[in-house]
Write an enzyme that holds these catalytic residues in place. Sequence first.
Site, PDB file in Angstrom:
ATOM      1  N   TYR A   1       0.775  -0.746   0.092  1.00  0.00           N
ATOM      2  CA  TYR A   1       0.303  -0.513  -0.485  1.00  0.00           C
ATOM      3  C   TYR A   1       0.842   1.082   0.028  1.00  0.00           C
ATOM      4  O   TYR A   1       0.389   2.620  -0.625  1.00  0.00           O
ATOM      5  CB  TYR A   1      -0.698  -0.053   0.917  1.00  0.00           C
ATOM      6  CG  TYR A   1      -2.336   1.155   0.821  1.00  0.00           C
ATOM      7  CD1 TYR A   1      -2.902   0.699  -0.387  1.00  0.00           C
ATOM      8  CD2 TYR A   1      -2.424   1.821   2.180  1.00  0.00           C
ATOM      9  CE1 TYR A   1      -3.844   1.639  -0.231  1.00  0.00           C
ATOM     10  CE2 TYR A   1      -3.544   2.488   1.319  1.00  0.00           C
ATOM     11  CZ  TYR A   1      -4.475   2.974   0.830  1.00  0.00           C
ATOM     12  OH  TYR A   1      -5.141   3.175   0.330  1.00  0.00           O
TER      13      TYR A   1
ATOM     14  N   LYS B   1      -3.330   8.003   3.246  1.00  0.00           N
ATOM     15  CA  LYS B   1      -4.548   8.319   3.895  1.00  0.00           C
ATOM     16  C   LYS B   1      -4.013   8.689   5.112  1.00  0.00           C
ATOM     17  O   LYS B   1      -4.760   9.049   6.198  1.00  0.00           O
ATOM     18  CB  LYS B   1      -5.097   6.369   3.302  1.00  0.00           C
ATOM     19  CG  LYS B   1      -5.227   6.021   2.147  1.00  0.00           C
ATOM     20  CD  LYS B   1      -6.509   7.255   2.063  1.00  0.00           C
ATOM     21  CE  LYS B   1      -7.209   6.626   1.163  1.00  0.00           C
ATOM     22  NZ  LYS B   1      -7.648   7.312   0.308  1.00  0.00           N
TER      23      LYS B   1
HETATM   24  P1  NAD Z   1     -13.435   3.902  -7.714  1.00  0.00           P
HETATM   25  O1  NAD Z   1     -11.864   3.540  -8.924  1.00  0.00           O
HETATM   26  O2  NAD Z   1     -14.553   3.404  -7.881  1.00  0.00           O
HETATM   27  O3  NAD Z   1     -12.754   6.193  -7.298  1.00  0.00           O
HETATM   28  C1  NAD Z   1     -11.944   6.232  -7.616  1.00  0.00           C
HETATM   29  C2  NAD Z   1     -11.819   7.899  -8.085  1.00  0.00           C
HETATM   30  O4  NAD Z   1     -11.561   8.422  -7.621  1.00  0.00           O
HETATM   31  C3  NAD Z   1     -12.370   7.402  -9.812  1.00  0.00           C
HETATM   32  O5  NAD Z   1     -13.736   8.035  -9.720  1.00  0.00           O
HETATM   33  C4  NAD Z   1     -11.846   8.349 -10.337  1.00  0.00           C
HETATM   34  O6  NAD Z   1     -12.259   9.084 -11.374  1.00  0.00           O
HETATM   35  C5  NAD Z   1     -11.439   9.004  -9.165  1.00  0.00           C
HETATM   36  N1  NAD Z   1      -9.558  10.004  -9.398  1.00  0.00           N
HETATM   37  C6  NAD Z   1      -8.926   9.675  -9.214  1.00  0.00           C
HETATM   38  N2  NAD Z   1      -8.281  10.915 -10.015  1.00  0.00           N
HETATM   39  C7  NAD Z   1      -8.992  11.740 -10.270  1.00  0.00           C
HETATM   40  C8  NAD Z   1      -8.600  13.422 -10.283  1.00  0.00           C
HETATM   41  N3  NAD Z   1      -7.281  13.570 -10.928  1.00  0.00           N
HETATM   42  N4  NAD Z   1     -10.053  13.696 -10.399  1.00  0.00           N
HETATM   43  C9  NAD Z   1     -11.001  13.668 -10.000  1.00  0.00           C
HETATM   44  N5  NAD Z   1     -11.269  12.659  -9.604  1.00  0.00           N
HETATM   45  C10 NAD Z   1     -10.536  11.149  -9.884  1.00  0.00           C
HETATM   46  O7  NAD Z   1     -12.600   3.228  -6.623  1.00  0.00           O
HETATM   47  P2  NAD Z   1     -13.282   3.103  -5.480  1.00  0.00           P
HETATM   48  O8  NAD Z   1     -12.017   2.321  -4.235  1.00  0.00           O
HETATM   49  O9  NAD Z   1     -13.919   3.524  -5.073  1.00  0.00           O
HETATM   50  O10 NAD Z   1     -12.271   3.900  -4.734  1.00  0.00           O
HETATM   51  C11 NAD Z   1     -12.836   5.114  -3.930  1.00  0.00           C
HETATM   52  C12 NAD Z   1     -12.043   5.973  -2.403  1.00  0.00           C
HETATM   53  O11 NAD Z   1     -12.161   4.934  -1.897  1.00  0.00           O
HETATM   54  C13 NAD Z   1     -10.789   6.108  -2.864  1.00  0.00           C
HETATM   55  O12 NAD Z   1      -9.942   6.991  -1.517  1.00  0.00           O
HETATM   56  C14 NAD Z   1     -10.029   4.792  -2.402  1.00  0.00           C
HETATM   57  O13 NAD Z   1      -8.804   5.246  -1.438  1.00  0.00           O
HETATM   58  C15 NAD Z   1     -10.955   4.601  -1.348  1.00  0.00           C
HETATM   59  N6  NAD Z   1     -10.897   2.663  -1.116  1.00  0.00           N
HETATM   60  C16 NAD Z   1     -11.115   2.161  -1.528  1.00  0.00           C
HETATM   61  C17 NAD Z   1     -10.982   0.526  -0.798  1.00  0.00           C
HETATM   62  C18 NAD Z   1     -11.000  -0.234  -1.904  1.00  0.00           C
HETATM   63  O14 NAD Z   1     -10.715  -1.261  -1.433  1.00  0.00           O
HETATM   64  N7  NAD Z   1     -11.364  -0.305  -2.882  1.00  0.00           N
HETATM   65  C19 NAD Z   1     -11.131   0.169   0.788  1.00  0.00           C
HETATM   66  C20 NAD Z   1     -10.681   1.944   1.712  1.00  0.00           C
HETATM   67  C21 NAD Z   1     -11.162   2.867   0.456  1.00  0.00           C
HETATM   68  O1  0WE Z   2      -6.938   2.831  -2.093  1.00  0.00           O
HETATM   69  C1  0WE Z   2      -6.888   1.838  -2.192  1.00  0.00           C
HETATM   70  C2  0WE Z   2      -6.518   2.161  -4.132  1.00  0.00           C
HETATM   71  C3  0WE Z   2      -6.257   3.308  -4.158  1.00  0.00           C
HETATM   72  C4  0WE Z   2      -5.174   3.223  -5.963  1.00  0.00           C
HETATM   73  C5  0WE Z   2      -5.149   2.306  -6.818  1.00  0.00           C
HETATM   74  C6  0WE Z   2      -5.335   1.916  -7.801  1.00  0.00           C
HETATM   75  C7  0WE Z   2      -4.990   1.721  -8.706  1.00  0.00           C
HETATM   76  C8  0WE Z   2      -4.849   1.906 -10.584  1.00  0.00           C
HETATM   77  C9  0WE Z   2      -4.375   4.159  -6.005  1.00  0.00           C
HETATM   78  N1  0WE Z   2      -4.502   4.496  -7.050  1.00  0.00           N
HETATM   79  C10 0WE Z   2      -4.241   3.878  -8.031  1.00  0.00           C
HETATM   80  N2  0WE Z   2      -3.681   3.805  -9.277  1.00  0.00           N
HETATM   81  C11 0WE Z   2      -3.687   3.467 -10.521  1.00  0.00           C
HETATM   82  O2  0WE Z   2      -3.217   2.486 -11.744  1.00  0.00           O
HETATM   83  N3  0WE Z   2      -7.762   1.054  -1.641  1.00  0.00           N
HETATM   84  C12 0WE Z   2      -8.033   1.307  -0.492  1.00  0.00           C
HETATM   85  C13 0WE Z   2      -7.552  -0.430  -2.169  1.00  0.00           C
HETATM   86  C14 0WE Z   2      -6.369  -0.947  -2.067  1.00  0.00           C
HETATM   87  O3  0WE Z   2      -5.093  -0.469  -2.470  1.00  0.00           O
HETATM   88  C15 0WE Z   2      -4.067  -1.377  -2.348  1.00  0.00           C
HETATM   89  C16 0WE Z   2      -4.223  -2.476  -1.388  1.00  0.00           C
HETATM   90  C17 0WE Z   2      -5.968  -2.085  -1.526  1.00  0.00           C
HETATM   91  C18 0WE Z   2      -7.025  -2.805  -0.116  1.00  0.00           C
HETATM   92  C19 0WE Z   2      -3.164  -1.420  -2.838  1.00  0.00           C
HETATM   93  C20 0WE Z   2      -1.811  -2.110  -2.627  1.00  0.00           C
HETATM   94  C21 0WE Z   2      -1.966  -3.321  -1.299  1.00  0.00           C
HETATM   95  C22 0WE Z   2      -3.935  -3.055  -0.504  1.00  0.00           C
END
Ligand code: NAD
Ligand code: 0WE
Length: 256
Positions: A156, A163
């Site tokens: 991560y 974060k």
């Molecule tokens: P997602 O890909 O559906 O959403 C991520 C969003 O970020 C996308 O809509 C993308 O367009 C937007 N984004 C990235 N760069 C941008 C920019 N320059 N301007 C505007 N928008 C931009 O994935 P998600 O998992 O729904 O992620 C949403 C949030 O949840 C993130 O902050 C992620 O860190 C957090 N999160 C995700 C998980 C997981 O496991 N999926 C767990 C905990 C927290």
């Molecule tokens: O916050 C996240 C993911 C955020 C994210 C994901 C990507 C994938 C594509 C940010 N930047 C990018 N850039 C890309 O090009 N999570 C909480 C999901 C997540 O991401 C991980 C996790 C988990 C959970 C990455 C490594 C290990 C665990």
Amino acid sequence: MGIVSGKKALIMGVANERSIAWGIAEALHREGAELAFTYANETLEKRVRPLAESIGSKVIIPCDVSREVDMDNCFNAVNDAFGGLDMLVHSIAFANKEELKGMLINTSREGFQLAMDVSVYSFIAVSKRAYPLMKGRNSSIITLSYHGARQYIPNYTVMGVAKAALEASVRYMAVDFGTEGIRVNAISAGPIKTLAAMGIGNFKDMLNRAEEKSPMKRNVTIEEVGNSGLYLLSDLSSGVTGEIHYVDTGINIMGN
Ligand code: NAD
Ligand code: 0WE
């Protein structure tokens, strides 16, 4: 009467129907809110527009948070459409894919700045612009975090550092806005298979391990994060600010 009937929300971070932001949008819509959406680029507009329209939303705004003019235009458009704002959802993060593996020390200065800019500074920058629209109306801002902010999660790396800064920003803005009728909180979600997660190597294994480790022996859903988001965004949580609320089927409480 829904829990948020008559309230106006801006949802930033829907990419598709699997997005956490979409789970929150659906819960807010179900409980009577009027919604506006932003999308990051034209490719995503093709996904976001039909989703937004499917729940009767007419306010669909381009906003790449790395561009100041986009954020300015976005909040002007929200003000024109709604004349104020009650709820803001920031669900945006980005880091270079190559840096989301291995050791933190392999993060470049550029990669660090990118992750901090898109994933942390954007939260502060949109909250600043939302402030004049939200003040004095019992409003609420949320962002999305992950447990990698607090403890080491393999691969991560720079996102964990981002974060941690995001969670600190929640606390600072909770105080900044504390007497202005604006609450600021985060949901720390468990791993969910979204577009952002799909870019991560071995994410399937991560989901399986989380499932095994969690007290509930399953992973969390976007519907569940959506309902918890509804609580934090609504007056049900009127005494809650500066909080990092885990919605992770309990994984974070486990030692081993
Ligand atoms: P997602 O890909 O559906 O959403 C991520 C969003 O970020 C996308 O809509 C993308 O367009 C937007 N984004 C990235 N760069 C941008 C920019 N320059 N301007 C505007 N928008 C931009 O994935 P998600 O998992 O729904 O992620 C949403 C949030 O949840 C993130 O902050 C992620 O860190 C957090 N999160 C995700 C998980 C997981 O496991 N999926 C767990 C905990 C927290
Ligand atoms: O916050 C996240 C993911 C955020 C994210 C994901 C990507 C994938 C594509 C940010 N930047 C990018 N850039 C890309 O090009 N999570 C909480 C999901 C997540 O991401 C991980 C996790 C988990 C959970 C990455 C490594 C290990 C665990």
